[in-house]
Scaffold this motif. Structure first.
Motif, mmCIF file in Angstrom:
data_model
loop_
_atom_site.group_PDB
_atom_site.id
_atom_site.type_symbol
_atom_site.label_atom_id
_atom_site.label_comp_id
_atom_site.label_asym_id
_atom_site.label_seq_id
_atom_site.Cartn_x
_atom_site.Cartn_y
_atom_site.Cartn_z
ATOM 1 N N TYR A 1 -61.105 79.684 -7.174
ATOM 2 C CA TYR A 1 -61.278 78.504 -6.333
ATOM 3 C C TYR A 1 -61.816 78.892 -4.964
ATOM 4 O O TYR A 1 -62.726 78.239 -4.432
ATOM 5 C CB TYR A 1 -59.949 77.764 -6.179
ATOM 6 N N SER A 2 -61.259 79.959 -4.378
ATOM 7 C CA SER A 2 -61.706 80.407 -3.065
ATOM 8 C C SER A 2 -63.188 80.763 -3.089
ATOM 9 O O SER A 2 -63.948 80.386 -2.189
ATOM 10 C CB SER A 2 -60.873 81.618 -2.617
ATOM 11 N N TYR A 3 -63.613 81.475 -4.125
ATOM 12 C CA TYR A 3 -65.028 81.824 -4.240
ATOM 13 C C TYR A 3 -65.873 80.588 -4.532
ATOM 14 O O TYR A 3 -66.932 80.384 -3.929
ATOM 15 C CB TYR A 3 -65.230 82.856 -5.343
ATOM 16 N N GLY A 4 -65.416 79.749 -5.448
ATOM 17 C CA GLY A 4 -66.172 78.564 -5.802
ATOM 18 C C GLY A 4 -66.434 77.651 -4.616
ATOM 19 O O GLY A 4 -67.501 77.047 -4.503
ATOM 20 N N TYR A 5 -65.464 77.599 -3.701
ATOM 21 C CA TYR A 5 -65.617 76.742 -2.529
ATOM 22 C C TYR A 5 -66.669 77.288 -1.575
ATOM 23 O O TYR A 5 -67.236 76.562 -0.778
ATOM 24 C CB TYR A 5 -64.277 76.597 -1.808
ATOM 25 N N LYS A 6 -66.945 78.606 -1.658
ATOM 26 C CA LYS A 6 -68.025 79.182 -0.860
ATOM 27 C C LYS A 6 -69.387 78.784 -1.429
ATOM 28 O O LYS A 6 -70.359 78.674 -0.701
ATOM 29 C CB LYS A 6 -67.913 80.707 -0.841
ATOM 30 N N VAL A 7 -69.442 78.596 -2.735
ATOM 31 C CA VAL A 7 -70.698 78.241 -3.393
ATOM 32 C C VAL A 7 -70.990 76.754 -3.245
ATOM 33 O O VAL A 7 -72.114 76.344 -2.958
ATOM 34 C CB VAL A 7 -70.648 78.622 -4.888
ATOM 35 N N THR B 1 -63.329 68.748 -5.667
ATOM 36 C CA THR B 1 -63.346 68.158 -7.005
ATOM 37 C C THR B 1 -64.311 68.893 -7.918
ATOM 38 O O THR B 1 -63.997 69.188 -9.078
ATOM 39 C CB THR B 1 -63.735 66.666 -6.930
ATOM 40 N N LEU B 2 -65.481 69.195 -7.388
ATOM 41 C CA LEU B 2 -66.488 69.900 -8.172
ATOM 42 C C LEU B 2 -65.985 71.281 -8.580
ATOM 43 O O LEU B 2 -66.138 71.692 -9.738
ATOM 44 C CB LEU B 2 -67.772 70.035 -7.360
ATOM 45 N N VAL B 3 -65.374 72.005 -7.645
ATOM 46 C CA VAL B 3 -64.877 73.353 -7.942
ATOM 47 C C VAL B 3 -63.781 73.313 -8.997
ATOM 48 O O VAL B 3 -63.776 74.102 -9.947
ATOM 49 C CB VAL B 3 -64.374 74.037 -6.657
ATOM 50 N N GLU B 4 -62.839 72.386 -8.850
ATOM 51 C CA GLU B 4 -61.755 72.271 -9.825
ATOM 52 C C GLU B 4 -62.298 71.911 -11.205
ATOM 53 O O GLU B 4 -61.856 72.461 -12.226
ATOM 54 C CB GLU B 4 -60.737 71.225 -9.370
ATOM 55 N N ASP B 5 -63.243 70.982 -11.248
ATOM 56 C CA ASP B 5 -63.841 70.604 -12.534
ATOM 57 C C ASP B 5 -64.533 71.797 -13.181
ATOM 58 O O ASP B 5 -64.431 72.003 -14.405
ATOM 59 C CB ASP B 5 -64.849 69.470 -12.336
ATOM 60 N N ALA B 6 -65.228 72.570 -12.367
ATOM 61 C CA ALA B 6 -65.950 73.726 -12.892
ATOM 62 C C ALA B 6 -64.981 74.769 -13.447
ATOM 63 O O ALA B 6 -65.231 75.359 -14.504
ATOM 64 C CB ALA B 6 -66.818 74.344 -11.800
ATOM 65 N N GLU C 1 -74.125 65.951 -11.439
ATOM 66 C CA GLU C 1 -73.459 64.921 -10.642
ATOM 67 C C GLU C 1 -74.204 64.582 -9.362
ATOM 68 O O GLU C 1 -73.757 63.737 -8.582
ATOM 69 C CB GLU C 1 -72.042 65.376 -10.292
ATOM 70 N N HIS C 2 -75.312 65.299 -9.126
ATOM 71 C CA HIS C 2 -76.120 65.055 -7.920
ATOM 72 C C HIS C 2 -75.315 65.290 -6.645
ATOM 73 O O HIS C 2 -75.475 64.573 -5.653
ATOM 74 C CB HIS C 2 -76.690 63.626 -7.907
ATOM 75 N N TRP C 3 -74.422 66.300 -6.709
ATOM 76 C CA TRP C 3 -73.692 66.691 -5.508
ATOM 77 C C TRP C 3 -74.473 67.775 -4.796
ATOM 78 O O TRP C 3 -74.954 68.716 -5.407
ATOM 79 C CB TRP C 3 -72.309 67.247 -5.856
ATOM 80 N N SER C 4 -74.574 67.638 -3.472
ATOM 81 C CA SER C 4 -75.243 68.666 -2.687
ATOM 82 C C SER C 4 -74.211 69.576 -2.059
ATOM 83 O O SER C 4 -73.067 69.177 -1.848
ATOM 84 C CB SER C 4 -76.098 68.027 -1.575
ATOM 85 N N GLU C 5 -74.621 70.809 -1.775
ATOM 86 C CA GLU C 5 -73.706 71.761 -1.175
ATOM 87 C C GLU C 5 -73.478 71.406 0.283
ATOM 88 O O GLU C 5 -74.382 71.036 1.013
ATOM 89 C CB GLU C 5 -74.279 73.173 -1.294
ATOM 90 N N THR C 6 -72.242 71.517 0.722
ATOM 91 C CA THR C 6 -71.887 71.202 2.098
ATOM 92 C C THR C 6 -72.409 72.278 3.032
ATOM 93 O O THR C 6 -72.346 73.456 2.709
ATOM 94 C CB THR C 6 -70.354 71.115 2.236
ATOM 95 N N GLN D 1 -69.094 73.333 7.558
ATOM 96 C CA GLN D 1 -67.998 72.511 7.067
ATOM 97 C C GLN D 1 -67.114 73.256 6.066
ATOM 98 O O GLN D 1 -66.251 72.676 5.439
ATOM 99 C CB GLN D 1 -68.548 71.249 6.410
ATOM 100 N N VAL D 2 -67.366 74.556 5.893
ATOM 101 C CA VAL D 2 -66.589 75.321 4.931
ATOM 102 C C VAL D 2 -65.128 75.376 5.351
ATOM 103 O O VAL D 2 -64.801 75.540 6.523
ATOM 104 C CB VAL D 2 -67.167 76.756 4.823
ATOM 105 N N ASP D 3 -64.239 75.225 4.391
ATOM 106 C CA ASP D 3 -62.803 75.274 4.647
ATOM 107 C C ASP D 3 -62.385 76.709 4.925
ATOM 108 O O ASP D 3 -62.169 77.492 4.009
ATOM 109 C CB ASP D 3 -62.045 74.727 3.437
#
Length: 205
Positions: A43-49, A54-59, A99-104, A108-110
């Motif tokens: 999850y920590s790595y996925g959130y960097k990508v 929601t997208l990271v958890e789904d992935a 899903e047509h989600w763009s990267e933040t 804005q990274v947590d």
């Protein structure tokens, strides 16, 4: 076929690769342990990508569903962590397009998701808490690609060749991106210059 059933008393002593081999033989306990062990890191790595929770958890969920569904056809993994990181990155991009989600933007990274224990190893004991906070903030200001490479190299300890495979870029691009990231950090955080200078020397040696 012989089914290996892992004794829960000894599961902590098993490597990721041993758990992988067990789940390939239908051991649900091994599968659950691997999920619990690696979920937070993924999850920590996925959130960097892709900075979308929601997208990271789904992935991640889709990834582990695929792992279990294809367990009999998958080959033995020399590094389970490497395999899952590379697969998660691909999954994130596929879901992002679907899903047509763009990267933040990187600003804005947590930053709270950063693995502080890795930072502690990097910066030592002196004024540790304050330096961790400053370094974490400085990392969050880097461009997204630089954040990802720094995370994979210094937080997850992947080799340059492995990072190149995970991200689908050349080893030269990995080294150049790391160099730019460390130079940017040195400019943004001059109080960390001695540490970053050593990292840069080690990187380019």
């Amino acid at each position: 076929m012989c089914i290996v059933v892992i004794n829960r008393l000894h599961v902590d002593a098993l490597s990721n690769e041993q758990l992988w081999d067990a789940l390939k033989q239908d051991d649900q306990g091994a599968f659950a342990e691997l999920y619990q062990r690696l979920h937070a890191t993924l999850y920590s790595y996925g959130y960097k990508v892709a900075a979308n929770a929601t997208l990271v958890e789904d992935a991640i969920q889709d990834l582990f569903v695929d792992v279990w569904r294809m367990r009999h056809s998958s080959s033995s993994a020399n590094s389970v962590k490497f395999y899952l990181f590379r697969s998660l990155r691909r999954k994130l991009h596929l879901l992002s397009e679907k899903e047509h989600w763009s990267e933040t933007p990187s600003a804005q990274v947590d930053i709270t998701s950063v693995d502080n224990s890795a930072e502690q190893l990097m910066i030592g004991q002196e004024q540790e808490s304050q330096l961790i906070q400053r370094l974490t903030y400085a990392l969050a200001q880097l461009p997204q690609r630089q954040q990802e490479v720094v995370t994979l190299r210094f937080y997850q300890n992947f080799k340059t060749s492995e990072i190149a495979q995970i991200m689908g870029i050349t080893e030269k691009s990995v080294r150049n991106t790391l160099q730019k990231a460390l130079l940017n950090l040195r400019e943004q955080a001059p109080y960390l210059a001695p540490l970053l200078g050593l990292l840069l020397f080690w990187l380019l040696a």
